[in-house]
Scaffold this motif. Structure first.
Motif, PDB file in Angstrom:
ATOM      1  N   LEU A 198     106.841  77.084  38.113  1.00  0.00           N
ATOM      2  CA  LEU A 198     106.855  77.146  36.648  1.00  0.00           C
ATOM      3  C   LEU A 198     107.397  75.857  36.061  1.00  0.00           C
ATOM      4  CD1 LEU A 198     108.158  80.802  36.224  1.00  0.00           C
ATOM      5  CD2 LEU A 198     105.829  79.985  35.814  1.00  0.00           C
ATOM      6  N   ASN A 203      95.634  73.312  36.868  1.00  0.00           N
ATOM      7  CA  ASN A 203      94.627  74.369  36.809  1.00  0.00           C
ATOM      8  C   ASN A 203      94.716  75.343  37.974  1.00  0.00           C
ATOM      9  OD1 ASN A 203      93.550  73.487  34.450  1.00  0.00           O
ATOM     10  ND2 ASN A 203      91.957  72.224  35.417  1.00  0.00           N
ATOM     11  N   ALA A 240      98.196  78.696  38.629  1.00  0.00           N
ATOM     12  CA  ALA A 240      98.191  80.137  38.405  1.00  0.00           C
ATOM     13  C   ALA A 240      97.638  80.860  39.630  1.00  0.00           C
ATOM     14  CB  ALA A 240      97.357  80.465  37.177  1.00  0.00           C
ATOM     15  N   LYS A 241      96.570  80.281  40.162  1.00  0.00           N
ATOM     16  CA  LYS A 241      95.937  80.880  41.339  1.00  0.00           C
ATOM     17  C   LYS A 241      96.915  80.865  42.512  1.00  0.00           C
ATOM     18  CE  LYS A 241      91.495  80.538  43.769  1.00  0.00           C
ATOM     19  NZ  LYS A 241      91.810  80.175  45.147  1.00  0.00           N
ATOM     20  N   ARG A 287     100.171  80.838  42.402  1.00  0.00           N
ATOM     21  CA  ARG A 287     101.242  81.808  42.177  1.00  0.00           C
ATOM     22  C   ARG A 287     100.794  83.203  42.544  1.00  0.00           C
ATOM     23  NH1 ARG A 287     102.890  78.711  37.593  1.00  0.00           N
ATOM     24  NH2 ARG A 287     101.594  79.838  36.119  1.00  0.00           N
ATOM     25  N   ARG A 288      99.604  83.575  42.084  1.00  0.00           N
ATOM     26  CA  ARG A 288      99.235  84.971  42.289  1.00  0.00           C
ATOM     27  C   ARG A 288      98.803  85.234  43.726  1.00  0.00           C
ATOM     28  NH1 ARG A 288      94.246  83.881  38.585  1.00  0.00           N
ATOM     29  NH2 ARG A 288      92.691  83.625  40.181  1.00  0.00           N
ATOM     30  N   PHE A 323     106.944  88.049  42.187  1.00  0.00           N
ATOM     31  CA  PHE A 323     108.097  87.834  41.311  1.00  0.00           C
ATOM     32  C   PHE A 323     108.800  89.145  40.990  1.00  0.00           C
ATOM     33  CE2 PHE A 323     105.314  84.293  40.465  1.00  0.00           C
ATOM     34  CZ  PHE A 323     106.180  83.225  40.452  1.00  0.00           C
ATOM     35  N   LEU A 363      97.826  94.857  38.462  1.00  0.00           N
ATOM     36  CA  LEU A 363      97.543  93.606  37.747  1.00  0.00           C
ATOM     37  C   LEU A 363      97.299  92.371  38.630  1.00  0.00           C
ATOM     38  CD1 LEU A 363      97.254  92.221  34.973  1.00  0.00           C
ATOM     39  CD2 LEU A 363      99.715  91.903  34.969  1.00  0.00           C
ATOM     40  N   LEU A 390      93.793  90.345  38.871  1.00  0.00           N
ATOM     41  CA  LEU A 390      93.648  88.916  38.574  1.00  0.00           C
ATOM     42  C   LEU A 390      93.021  88.188  39.758  1.00  0.00           C
ATOM     43  CD1 LEU A 390      96.983  88.098  36.723  1.00  0.00           C
ATOM     44  CD2 LEU A 390      94.766  88.675  35.763  1.00  0.00           C
TER      45      LEU A 390
END
Lengths: 660, 250
Positions: free
Chosen positions: B57, B78, B81-82, B84-85, B90, B109, B113
């Motif tokens: 982050l 870009n 996010a990918k 992280r998920r 978290f 969720l 995603l």
């Protein structure tokens, strides 16, 4: 004093929270102000269009609860944002009574700001629109003046709204514990239970409203019917949105594609706030519909009246003379007419050689029976009789001279030309004379006509003598005295000269003859003053409605942006990229923002008959013109709407997107 | 080595002055797979900044962080996010559940995603829900849950993607002591099954459940303790002792 300072400080410090609320109240004030200024303008009476003022007053009556509703929505949003602060005061020991005092003082400041800023921006905006209009049309046709009443109405509306807000604020603060005040920011809406019933009621109201609008008849009840139909459609729209949104979103949830990121987030976010959404969508829809109706009506009046005039007066100049002798000894003779014309030519220094001469037998009102073999034997002046029509008799020779192609007719043969209506008899007993209908002519050009609200038709007789004979059968009607007429195309200057000379010639004549001259250029100029006023009203109101819708859209965007901010922060931390965030937002906004324009178009389709009837009352019956004007207006509004949507959705994205 | 942190440095500049603050200076440590690490420090010690950098982050000013040998500090914006998920889970202090989703959908969720099949979501929630004792809650809305329940839901959400590393930010801060104990036991249990966990906390009680504790102060790691076979209460005492001597606290 302390509370006063605290209230002042609150507004100053968290102006970001207060600004959207102030924007909403100001916008509603301006809307009410502009509508009141136009509705109460003395100019409307001068234009001879009192009926327009009635319609505008109905618009105002619709707008008042509507604007109060929006202000309540805005205030509740503000309260929600501020309740944490109020909860904190409570815990710090300010006491509820004192908090209420602070909240009320805040409202008082906001009311003062609304009235002051609203008046200023209302005057500026209307003056600005006035100038834009003059620049567009090139003339001042509507004198924009503000009466005291046009200031009082919006002030009273704002006052009433703020009193209601004060009650709501007091109640909210009073009935919530400090803790619930602290936490009330994060609570979802409960789904309305009886949505089947809501859906049914919504559709029922819409159907009844549409039915009333479509079947309405011209008459004294039209305004009441109109108002009731509008009311039904408005309530129906709100209910429809609530029920439809829930139904649609529930269906999405069951669908196979629900577990796709875009759908997943959007569907739930929308479902979470459906009542709020429904009301927002309803408001936007109604404003957009009002804008479409207003613009279509006024643009139609402007273009339609002009077009009508061109059809009714195919030639620039029309000169006619009639015998005013006590005994109606007959038409003005050809020789008499010729001598008047030659005098006119001399005086005006303009040649009238190219004109076309004929006898105009005028029009008569009579009842046309339906059937194949009909008898027509009396005239009437009762407009409410069924089958009443305006009928005129024309010689075939005249129409041929004007360049029409018509079949040859035997004596007692006639052709029928329906301007409007469907008269299709085969034989007519014409006041005792039997006529055979040879056929219908579909297109008659270049003949000056009188437009009328009801049905009207033309009977084409074999020749001048036959036309005279048909006229003689009904000549006991003293209202129609034949006029010997000349029509001709002239330049603007010549037309004016000739008309003047011809009229003077009639006055100075020793014979019992009256002369009439119509100069199309002068007529168009007069009409422009009349329709230009209309157009200004439509332009201003249409734009005001659009601005109203734009501000609601903007308000909705920022309000929801604030609410969704937290959700999108979480989503981005859990792993939603910026690109995906904007995709999600777009699909969410798309549904919300294109639904109103679609529904508004459907509403307009429902109001179409009503609008065309109102326009028909002005003698404008051109259906293709109505369709193309409607199409043009809808296209224009859709484009404006799209621009608003693009601009405001940026502010939403800016609020929710995480700035790393 | 699952996670390697090398010479990490983070310097904040205030916007309008040239003053700089070093939140982290030269942080060095590594984490092996299946470890359970607590990073302990007072507020202002830099522990949250460290966690934010590990969570991608925030960007470090200097130094690298490698997960499974891949440097994660230079992943393009870009792709963050990918990343992280797919790799991280978290558990936040304030749970961070979406109010708009019910409990089941909140847990789904991350997999939604990731565009994973619904079948996979169902299977995983089938094993996680009983483990976390939230089977009864799946159809509720977040606002109907207690704090402890919310945090268990958040853990279920973090575990759904079977992440390489679970990052916890004071996960018990908003819980009462009973719920806090239950949660910490749960973390231990999850860790016993092989899940790597890294959390930051200022509480020695919380830290005493971890297998290793790193002490951070003024942006630097000063000390570390291994729990080995000690009980949590013994370990807690030692942590407090270490705090007293090494960090000079209280």
């Amino acid at each position: 004093m302390f509370y006063l300072k605290l209230a002042q400080r609150n507004i100053r410090k968290s102006f970001k929270n207060f600004a959207p609320f102030l924007l909403a109240t100001m916008m509603m004030f301006v809307l009410n102000f502009i509508l009141a200024s136009i509705a109460l303008s003395p100019q409307l009476d001068k234009l001879g269009i009192k009926s327009v003022s009635v319609v505008l007053i109905i618009g105002q009556i619709i707008l008042i609860p509507f604007s109060i509703g929006i202000e309540i929505y805005a205030y509740r949003f503000l309260l929600k944002k501020r309740s944490r602060e109020f909860g904190l005061y409570d815990i710090l020991g300010l006491g509820k009574a004192q908090i209420i005092v602070v909240a009320l003082l805040e409202l008082l400041f906001l009311l003062l700001a609304t009235v002051t800023l609203g008046t200023i921006s209302g005057v500026i905006l209307s003056k600005f629109l006035f100038l834009v209009f003059i620049a567009l049309i090139g003339g001042n046709y509507f004198n924009l003046t503000f009466s005291i009443l046009s200031f009082t109405i919006p002030i009273i509306v704002a006052l009433v709204a703020f009193i209601l807000l004060a009650v709501i604020g007091t109640w909210t603060i009073h009935h919530h514990s400090s803790l619930s005040l602290l936490h009330s920011e994060s609570q979802g809406e409960r789904e309305p239970k009886s949505r089947g019933f809501l859906a049914f009621l919504g559709v029922l109201l819409l159907v009844v409203g549409y039915y009333m609008a479509i079947t309405v008849k011209i008459g004294p009840m039209i305004v009441t019917t109109f108002a009731v139909a509008v009311l039904f459609v408005i309530v129906g729209t709100y209910l429809f949105y609530v029920a439809f949104t829930i139904w649609y979103l529930k269906r999405q949830k069951r669908g196979r594609r629900y577990y796709q990121p875009e759908k997943f987030i959007t569907t739930n976010a929308l479902l979470y706030r459906m009542k709020q959404n429904a009301i927002g969508l309803g408001n936007i829809t109604i404003l957009v519909t009002m804008a479409i109706v207003t613009l279509v009506t006024t643009v139609m009046l402007q273009t339609g009246l002009k077009q009508n005039m061109m059809v009714n007066m195919p030639f620039t100049t029309e000169l006619s003379a009639m015998n005013t002798g006590d005994t109606h000894v007959g038409n003005v003779s050809e020789e008499q007419f010729k001598s008047i014309l030659s005098q006119t030519e001399k005086k005006a220094q303009v040649s009238l050689k190219n004109g076309v001469q004929y006898v105009d037998y005028g029009t008569s009102m009579m009842v046309l029976p339906s059937g194949k073999h009909v008898t027509i034997n009396h005239l009437t002046d009762n407009y409410n009789k069924a089958g009443i029509a305006v009928v005129q008799v024309v010689s075939r020779d005249t129409l041929i001279k004007l360049g029409n192609k018509l079949p040859k007719l035997a004596p007692n043969d006639v052709l029928i030309h329906n301007y409007s209506g469907h008269f299709n008899a085969e034989t007519i007993n014409w006041f005792g004379q039997l006529l055979r209908v040879k056929g219908q002519t579909t297109d008659v050009k270049n003949y000056p006509t009188q437009s009328s609200i009801g049905n009207s038709m033309m009977i084409v007789a074999q020749n001048n003598a036959q036309a005279e004979q048909l006229y003689q059968r009904i000549k006991f009607d003293a209202n129609t005295i034949p006029r010997r007429t000349l029509i001709i195309n002239l330049s603007k200057r010549d037309s004016k000269q000739v008309a003047k000379a011809f009229k003077a010639e009639g006055k100075s004549s020793v014979l019992p003859i009256s002369t009439f001259a119509v100069d199309r250029f002068a007529r168009l100029h007069e009409a422009q003053a009349y329709t230009g006023g209309f157009l200004f009203i439509g332009f201003t109101l249409g734009l005001t409605f659009i601005i109203g819708a734009a501000l609601i859209i903007y308000y909705k965007q920022i309000a929801e942006g604030e609410q969704d901010k937290e959700a999108f922060r979480i989503l981005q931390e859990v792993g939603l990229s910026k690109k995906e965030v904007s995709q999600t937002i777009n699909s969410q906004i798309r549904l919300l923002f294109f639904m109103p324009i679609v529904v508004a178009i459907v509403h307009f389709a429902g109001a179409y008959m009503m609008v065309s009837k109102i326009i028909n009352a002005f003698g404008i019956t051109n259906k293709t013109l109505m369709l193309s004007v409607s199409g043009g207006v809808i296209l224009l509004i859709a484009v404006l709407y799209y621009i608003i949507y693009k601009m405001t959705s940026r502010s939403y994205v800016n609020i929710v997107q995480r700035h790393v | 080595m699952l996670l390697e942190v090398n010479h990490l440095e983070k310097i904040f500049k205030t916007r309008f002055s040239k003053e700089t603050t070093a939140a982290l200076r030269d942080i060095d440590f590594s984490v092996e797979k299946s470890e359970y690490i607590a990073i302990m420090g007072e507020s202002g010690s830099g522990k949250t900044t460290l966690l934010n950098i590990l969570a991608t982050l925030e960007h470090p000013t200097n130094g690298t962080v490698a997960l499974n040998g891949n440097n994660i500090t230079n992943i393009k914006a870009n792709d963050l996010a990918k990343f992280r998920r797919e790799h991280l889970g978290f558990v936040f202090q304030d749970f961070n559940l979406l109010d708009t989703l019910n409990v089941r959908d909140n847990i789904y969720l991350p997999l939604v995603l990731n565009r994973k099949p619904v079948q996979m979501m169902k299977e995983r929630i089938g094993t996680l829900a009983p483990l976390l004792n939230i089977s009864e809650l799946l159809n509720k809305q977040p606002f109907e849950l207690s704090g402890g329940q919310k945090q268990r839901v958040a853990i279920a959400r973090a575990l759904m993607t079977q992440p390489d590393l679970i990052l916890g930010d004071e996960p018990t801060a908003a819980l009462d002591s009973k719920n806090s104990d239950r949660l910490l036991n749960l973390f231990e249990q999850i860790n016993d099954e092989g899940q790597t966990i890294l959390m930051v906390t200022h509480s020695s009680v919380v830290a005493s459940h971890a297998k290793r504790v790193l002490f951070i102060k003024d942006g630097m790691i000063y000390h570390q303790l291994y729990r080995a076979e000690r009980s949590t209460s013994d370990f807690n005492k030692e942590i407090n002792l270490a705090m007293g001597s090494v960090l000079g606290g209280n």
